[in-house]
Enzyme design. Structure first.
Site, PDB file in Angstrom:
ATOM      1  N   HIS A 171      -7.737  -5.422   0.141  1.00  0.00           N
ATOM      2  CA  HIS A 171      -6.482  -4.688   0.007  1.00  0.00           C
ATOM      3  C   HIS A 171      -5.324  -5.372   0.720  1.00  0.00           C
ATOM      4  O   HIS A 171      -4.242  -4.804   0.819  1.00  0.00           O
ATOM      5  CB  HIS A 171      -6.693  -3.276   0.576  1.00  0.00           C
TER       6      HIS A 171
ATOM      7  N   SER B 161       0.838  -1.199   0.000  1.00  0.00           N
ATOM      8  CA  SER B 161       0.000   0.000   0.000  1.00  0.00           C
ATOM      9  C   SER B 161       0.874   1.251   0.000  1.00  0.00           C
ATOM     10  O   SER B 161       1.696   1.429  -0.884  1.00  0.00           O
ATOM     11  CB  SER B 161      -0.957  -0.059   1.195  1.00  0.00           C
TER      12      SER B 161
ATOM     13  N   ASP C  74      -9.410  -5.330  -5.607  1.00  0.00           N
ATOM     14  CA  ASP C  74      -8.976  -4.375  -4.579  1.00  0.00           C
ATOM     15  C   ASP C  74      -9.689  -3.051  -4.835  1.00  0.00           C
ATOM     16  O   ASP C  74      -9.403  -2.369  -5.811  1.00  0.00           O
ATOM     17  CB  ASP C  74      -7.461  -4.205  -4.653  1.00  0.00           C
TER      18      ASP C  74
END
Length: 301
Positions: free
Chosen positions: A250, A97, A218
């Site tokens: 995610h 991320s 996602d």
């Protein structure tokens, strides 16, 4: 100013020549790597740490406003400082991320530290730019509404957001616990950095080969973003490949850990075959010590 990374630890099993640095994403801790750590640590040295936003309290370190002190560049500087401190060179960096873009910036600043970047569920820009033809996945109004919801009632926002982000009921409680451990003011400051930021230009100067790993469903970083990243990096001359994980949410390292571990094995095997070397050819020394159907999701909840 206090460092933003804490609880650093090294896992050394055997005499692995390659060091893997695992950097977690927003809202979670290094525990988010637990399911793939045994596979990686079996033949590699592993460096893990926590970004300090999990345990930070707004105003505890200096007089700077929490919402102003967080930048991708400053996270990158802390990553570089940690790797220098642990004498890590030529590492495989796995950034989840927000940490993916931190790794890209750090690699541009210090190429000697990195042999390969694995960018897991990355996004350089979450907001669509219609005039540029860029699709980030969210409209500007949706992001600001989400930030408003966080500011108004952080706990309620977490309880609505996490089920979409988790991708599996089995990991919801783990992720929710980590999110709720953040100070709401600090959490909002980091979220503003992430969701309002635009780090697309960083993709043009990554000097290290990369593997983009993208979850199929996602909602935060849809596959179209991964495709954009791959195209832009390739155009800039970066060696880049992309792997799709057939999972929702995610956090594929939690819900599809075997698949993510297999991808990392594929990245690491060539490095093991040729040995790990730093920029001048010397052996590296490391100190030991969600909507699945793709429908719209209300990010305000």
């Amino acid at each position: 100013m206090r460092r933003w990374c804490t609880n650093a630890r090294e896992v050394v099993v055997g005499e692995g020549a390659v060091t893997v640095v695992l950097a977690h994403g927003y809202g979670v801790t290094q525990a988010s790597w637990d399911k793939i750590l045994p596979s990686i640590a079996h033949v590699n040295k592993v460096l893990l740490f926590d970004w300090d936003f999990i345990n930070s309290v707004a105003g505890a370190d200096d007089g700077e406003e929490a919402e102003a002190r967080y930048t991708f560049g400053r996270f990158a500087d802390d990553l570089i400082a940690l790797m220098d401190e642990r004498e890590v060179r030529g590492a495989v960096f796995v950034g989840h991320s927000m940490s993916a873009m931190v790794g890209c910036i750090a690699a541009a600043r210090r190429p000697d530290l990195f042999a390969h970047l694995v960018l897991l569920c990355a996004s350089p820009r979450y907001i669509d730019s219609e005039d540029e033809g860029y699709v980030g996945g969210f409209e500007d109004a949706s992001i600001h509404a989400m930030l408003g919801a966080m500011e108004s009632n952080f706990q309620a926002w977490v309880k609505g957001f996490v089920p979409n982000a988790a991708g599996s009921v089995a990991v919801e409680e783990h992720i929710k616990h980590s999110f709720l451990a953040m100070d709401p003011v600090v959490a909002l400051g980091v979220a503003r950095m992430i969701f309002l930021g635009d780090e697309r230009e960083a993709l043009d100067v990554v000097p290290t080969s990369c593997t983009i790993v993208q979850a199929r469903h996602d909602f935060a970083a849809p596959p179209v973003v991964a495709e954009y990243m791959q195209g832009r990096m390739a155009s800039a001359g970066t060696g880049v490949t992309m792997e799709i994980v057939e999972s929702a949410g995610h956090f594929p390292q939690l819900v599809a850990s075997a698949r993510v571990a297999d991808i990392l094995d594929g990245v690491l095997l060539p490095l093991h075959n040729k040995g790990a070397y730093d920029a001048v050819g010397a052996p590296v020394h490391v100190a030991s010590d969600v909507e699945v159907d793709g429908g719209a999701i209300d990010v305000m909840t």
